[in-house]
Design an enzyme around this catalytic site. Structure first.
Site, PDB file in Angstrom:
ATOM      1  N   LYS A 180     -38.345  73.399  46.554  1.00  0.00           N
ATOM      2  CA  LYS A 180     -37.401  72.961  47.591  1.00  0.00           C
ATOM      3  C   LYS A 180     -37.836  71.622  48.182  1.00  0.00           C
ATOM      4  O   LYS A 180     -37.034  70.696  48.296  1.00  0.00           O
ATOM      5  CB  LYS A 180     -37.306  74.028  48.695  1.00  0.00           C
ATOM      6  CG  LYS A 180     -36.769  75.346  48.174  1.00  0.00           C
ATOM      7  CD  LYS A 180     -36.608  76.380  49.259  1.00  0.00           C
ATOM      8  CE  LYS A 180     -37.917  76.875  49.827  1.00  0.00           C
ATOM      9  NZ  LYS A 180     -38.735  77.626  48.873  1.00  0.00           N
ATOM     10  N   HIS A 235     -48.506 104.464  31.306  1.00  0.00           N
ATOM     11  CA  HIS A 235     -47.467 103.465  31.572  1.00  0.00           C
ATOM     12  C   HIS A 235     -46.924 102.907  30.260  1.00  0.00           C
ATOM     13  O   HIS A 235     -45.723 102.791  30.061  1.00  0.00           O
ATOM     14  CB  HIS A 235     -48.048 102.281  32.354  1.00  0.00           C
ATOM     15  CG  HIS A 235     -48.377 102.581  33.781  1.00  0.00           C
ATOM     16  ND1 HIS A 235     -47.475 103.123  34.649  1.00  0.00           N
ATOM     17  CD2 HIS A 235     -49.509 102.375  34.498  1.00  0.00           C
ATOM     18  CE1 HIS A 235     -48.049 103.243  35.849  1.00  0.00           C
ATOM     19  NE2 HIS A 235     -49.295 102.800  35.778  1.00  0.00           N
ATOM     20  N   GLY A 279     -34.675  79.728  49.077  1.00  0.00           N
ATOM     21  CA  GLY A 279     -35.308  80.268  47.882  1.00  0.00           C
ATOM     22  C   GLY A 279     -36.745  80.619  48.143  1.00  0.00           C
ATOM     23  O   GLY A 279     -37.322  80.208  49.154  1.00  0.00           O
ATOM     24  N   PRO A 280     -37.348  81.366  47.225  1.00  0.00           N
ATOM     25  CA  PRO A 280     -38.737  81.794  47.404  1.00  0.00           C
ATOM     26  C   PRO A 280     -39.693  80.609  47.450  1.00  0.00           C
ATOM     27  O   PRO A 280     -39.340  79.513  46.989  1.00  0.00           O
ATOM     28  CB  PRO A 280     -39.018  82.641  46.158  1.00  0.00           C
ATOM     29  CG  PRO A 280     -37.739  82.797  45.442  1.00  0.00           C
ATOM     30  CD  PRO A 280     -36.762  81.817  45.968  1.00  0.00           C
ATOM     31  N   PRO A 281     -40.874  80.802  47.998  1.00  0.00           N
ATOM     32  CA  PRO A 281     -41.832  79.704  48.091  1.00  0.00           C
ATOM     33  C   PRO A 281     -42.216  79.169  46.716  1.00  0.00           C
ATOM     34  O   PRO A 281     -42.257  79.920  45.744  1.00  0.00           O
ATOM     35  CB  PRO A 281     -43.051  80.337  48.774  1.00  0.00           C
ATOM     36  CG  PRO A 281     -42.761  81.771  48.958  1.00  0.00           C
ATOM     37  CD  PRO A 281     -41.350  82.047  48.605  1.00  0.00           C
ATOM     38  N   GLY A 282     -42.463  77.889  46.674  1.00  0.00           N
ATOM     39  CA  GLY A 282     -42.976  77.291  45.442  1.00  0.00           C
ATOM     40  C   GLY A 282     -41.941  77.021  44.381  1.00  0.00           C
ATOM     41  O   GLY A 282     -42.277  76.709  43.247  1.00  0.00           O
ATOM     42  N   ASP A 303     -48.778 102.464  42.460  1.00  0.00           N
ATOM     43  CA  ASP A 303     -47.596 102.889  41.713  1.00  0.00           C
ATOM     44  C   ASP A 303     -46.689 103.701  42.619  1.00  0.00           C
ATOM     45  O   ASP A 303     -45.478 103.499  42.668  1.00  0.00           O
ATOM     46  CB  ASP A 303     -48.002 103.765  40.524  1.00  0.00           C
ATOM     47  CG  ASP A 303     -48.836 103.002  39.517  1.00  0.00           C
ATOM     48  OD1 ASP A 303     -48.811 101.764  39.556  1.00  0.00           O
ATOM     49  OD2 ASP A 303     -49.509 103.656  38.695  1.00  0.00           O
ATOM     50  N   HIS A 324     -54.528 106.461  32.271  1.00  0.00           N
ATOM     51  CA  HIS A 324     -53.486 106.049  33.215  1.00  0.00           C
ATOM     52  C   HIS A 324     -52.657 104.892  32.637  1.00  0.00           C
ATOM     53  O   HIS A 324     -51.434 104.969  32.551  1.00  0.00           O
ATOM     54  CB  HIS A 324     -54.150 105.639  34.537  1.00  0.00           C
ATOM     55  CG  HIS A 324     -53.209 105.156  35.583  1.00  0.00           C
ATOM     56  ND1 HIS A 324     -52.904 105.897  36.689  1.00  0.00           N
ATOM     57  CD2 HIS A 324     -52.503 103.998  35.695  1.00  0.00           C
ATOM     58  CE1 HIS A 324     -52.048 105.227  37.442  1.00  0.00           C
ATOM     59  NE2 HIS A 324     -51.795 104.062  36.860  1.00  0.00           N
ATOM     60  N   GLU A 325     -53.337 103.844  32.218  1.00  0.00           N
ATOM     61  CA  GLU A 325     -52.608 102.671  31.719  1.00  0.00           C
ATOM     62  C   GLU A 325     -51.855 103.003  30.440  1.00  0.00           C
ATOM     63  O   GLU A 325     -50.743 102.523  30.218  1.00  0.00           O
ATOM     64  CB  GLU A 325     -53.554 101.492  31.489  1.00  0.00           C
ATOM     65  CG  GLU A 325     -54.266 100.974  32.743  1.00  0.00           C
ATOM     66  CD  GLU A 325     -53.321 100.526  33.846  1.00  0.00           C
ATOM     67  OE1 GLU A 325     -52.163 100.186  33.565  1.00  0.00           O
ATOM     68  OE2 GLU A 325     -53.747 100.549  35.021  1.00  0.00           O
TER      69      GLU A 325
END
Ligand code: ADP
Ligand code: ZN
Length: 646
Positions: A246, A467, A240-243, A538, A463-464
């Protein structure tokens, strides 16, 4: 991962040797210095002359003596001549005799010499002291001869130790002889770092917990399984991904099963010296066998467990491979029911050597994923326990604001929030502190000082807002949480979305996503008349996604149902022909161009709303979903996430 704290441990253990070593170096330096200067005395540059004892007595009586040194071992006495009498003794000037010429004579007995000298002192012919010196010239000679050797040995030991400790910490003298020992950290009951982690400390991860609970059963009650002829598994791989917890899970297993727990990181095995890794593996298993039943936990096993390279031209990593071979051998070596269970963690199970995953080794894979909404709530509950929170704090809101966060990130948010609250001198940690902590972890520190011209600010707002406008008006785009134009870290502005937590994603969803990502640049082109460098991120994301959809997911009409995914790291060959490569490129371009046009069309249709949004952004710098809703009206679709929350 962070449970291991290797550096702290090493430091406290090695303070003493380090101290001793420093002293040793100082002693050597002092000895060298002494020899250098004292050497000047025993071998003065001056001339010398051997005389009889009688002549010596005459010189002293005439008051020529500056210093008298008797050497008892050699039975002679040395008299340094006063500068003004050098000419009388040597019949030549200082320029030829040097500054400290002397005469030497054998003396009959120490008593006589003593008597003579004190008599001369009384008479005023000699006003120095008679001193005695031991014969140590030969000793010094010896010392000088072995000195270079000693220095070389020291330098060598120093280098060895530096390498041995992998650059971390400063191992003691003994570690030179211990390179081959494993550095596993042992956690056991009553030991110095006894683990108090239980399954209660691991939030969420229900299915991983359940599988891991079985292992605890094996360890606690092996007879139950072996009586029925079952074999106890040897190894379990946490993927699994870090953190995501595990290490925490492995610790909880040890804590619950009440057995010793050896914890080590894969990178600890790998050193510069050939054979060290293998001997560390051997040592680790030897220790474990003594303590069985027990658990060995190897974090980041990919450091040793990477697939052995088949491509000889690339040159294999001999040391890593021999370490891996040793690990495989050891795992085969101990009997099935000997009570040692190996757990390992990795975030890249796909690059592990296939031999590691075969039956009898890590034959169980336990997936530990990023927590979903409900699980995040649970993780928050765990980590909020020690924190004094404001009564009005809404844990659901926190869980909703932290999509994509791992357990470790959430732990981090809680801590950061407490720090922020403390900095503001608050009594309890409030919602605002948590939101600030989330922002900070997502985007780095706010850079309020970054200077922006009004023009730039307007461009970023456009720009924002692009989105935001598109994601609000497309069914499958991720719903928006907030939009800001406050620069953070390296980003100039940002729009936060609530990613849908879905197991599978359809092509429509991906295309809507892509369209929204392109919305920033499309808005720039439409409403400012030129495009800027601000959209690079982007574009990168869009390009990657388009390649993924076309080459890996078979989602284009001209290349349907093929997957050219190649998980062999060492291969540089493309698994497809030149023609296909060209086709992929064309399809990627076409897909992106289509979505860009779609974004522009949508923005033109909603241009009034977009303008209001951009204005609001310039004015307020941060706007939330509610503000967008006021402009465009409620979205007609409910998202899966909203359904989940009920
Ligand atoms: P990994 O080994 O998967 O990289 P860790 O087990 O080292 O992650 O997790 C780091 C820290 O994050 C833990 O010490 C714990 O504080 C927190 N954490 C991670 N996942 C969880 C979880 N599921 N429940 C509670 N805390 C978690
Ligand atoms: Zn953008």
């Amino acid at each position: 991962m962070e449970l291991q704290e290797p550096t702290n441990n090493k430091n406290s253990k090695n303070k003493m040797p380090r101290f001793n070593l420093t002293w040793l170096y100082i002693a050597i330096a002092v000895a060298l210095g002494y020899l250098f200067f004292a050497g000047g005395d025993s071998q003065p540059g001056g001339a010398s002359k051997n005389v009889t004892y009688t002549v010596f007595k005459q010189y002293v009586e005439q008051g020529y003596a500056n210093k008298i040194i008797a050497n008892k071992d050699a039975g002679n006495v040395r008299m340094y001549v006063k500068p003004e009498h050098i000419r009388d003794v040597f019949a030549s000037g200082v320029d030829q005799t040097g500054k400290q010429p002397f005469v030497e004579a054998d003396y009959p007995s120490a008593d006589k010499l003593d008597e003579f000298v004190s008599q001369q002192q009384e008479l005023g012919n000699f006003n120095g002291e008679l001193s005695y010196k031991r014969q140590n010239d030969t000793l010094m000679q010896l010392f000088w001869n072995i000195m270079p050797l000693l220095i070389i040995i020291f330098v060598w030991m120093f280098i060895m130790r530096r390498m041995g400790s992998g650059g971390a910490g400063f191992g003691g003298m003994s570690s030179i002889f211990n390179v081959g020992r494993s550095r596993a950290q042992l956690v056991e009951k009553g030991g110095e770092n006894e683990s108090k982690v239980t399954f209660k400390d691991v939030a969420g991860q229900a299915s991983a917990k359940q599988e891991v609970q079985e292992i605890v059963e094996f360890l606690k009650n092996p007879k139950k399984f072996t009586d029925l002829g079952g074999k106890i598994p040897k190894g379990a791989l946490l993927v699994g991904p870090p953190g995501t917890g595990k290490t925490l899970l492995a610790k909880a297993v040890a804590g619950e099963a009440d057995v010793p727990f050896f914890s080590m990181s894969g990178s600890d095995f790998v050193e510069m010296f050939v054979g060290v890794g293998a001997s560390r593996v051997r040592d680790l298993f030897r220790q474990a066998k003594e303590k069985a039943p027990c658990i060995i936990f190897i974090d980041e096993i990919d450091a040793v467990g990477r697939a052995r390279s088949r491509n000889l031209a690339m040159g294999g990593n001999d040391e890593r491979e021999s370490t891996l071979n040793q690990l495989l051998t050891e795992m085969d070596g101990f009997g099935t029911n000997s009570g040692i269970i190996i757990m390992a963690a990795t975030n890249r199970a796909d690059i592990l050597d296939k031999a590691l995953l075969r039956a009898g080794r890590f034959d169980r894979q336990i997936h530990v994923d990023l927590p979903d909404l409900k699980e995040r709530r649970e993780v928050f509950q765990v980590h909020l326990k020690p924190i004094k929170v404001d009564a009005s704090l809404d844990i659901d809101l926190l869980a909703r604001q932290t999509p994509g966060f791992s357990g470790a990130d959430i732990a981090n948010v809680c801590n950061e929030a407490a720090l922020i609250a403390a900095r503001h001198g608050k009594e309890a940690v409030t919602k605002e502190d948590f939101l600030a902590a989330v922002d900070r972890i997502v985007g780095g520190l706010e850079k309020k000082t970054k200077v922006m011209t009004d023009d730039e600010k307007r461009t970023i707002a456009i720009h924002e807002a692009g989105h935001a406008t598109i994601s609000w008006n497309l069914q499958y785009a991720n719903p928006l949480i907030k939009v800001t134009i406050v620069p953070r870290g390296r980003a100039l502005g940002a729009a936060w979305y609530l990613p849908e937590e879905r197991q599978i994603t359809t092509k429509e969803q991906m295309l809507d996503e892509m369209c929204a990502t392109l919305g920033g640049r499309a808005a720039e082109e439409l409403f400012t008349g030129h495009i800027s460098s601000g959209a690079m991120n982007d574009l990168e994301r869009v390009t990657k996604q388009a390649y993924g959809m076309i080459a890996y997911m078979g989602m284009s009409d001209r290349l349907p149902n093929v997957c050219y995914y190649n998980n062999d790291e060492y291969s540089w060959q493309r698994p497809y022909s030149e023609d296909t490569a060209r086709l992929i490129d064309e399809e990627v371009k076409r897909m992106i161009a289509e979505q860009y046009e779609r974004a522009k069309a949508l923005l033109l249709a909603k241009s009034e709303g977009h303008r209001q949004l951009a204005d609001l952004l310039v004015e307020r710098e941060v706007i939330f979903a509610e503000d967008v809703e006021k402009i465009f009206g409620k979205r007609p679709w409910t998202s899966r996430t909203e359904e989940l929350l009920g």
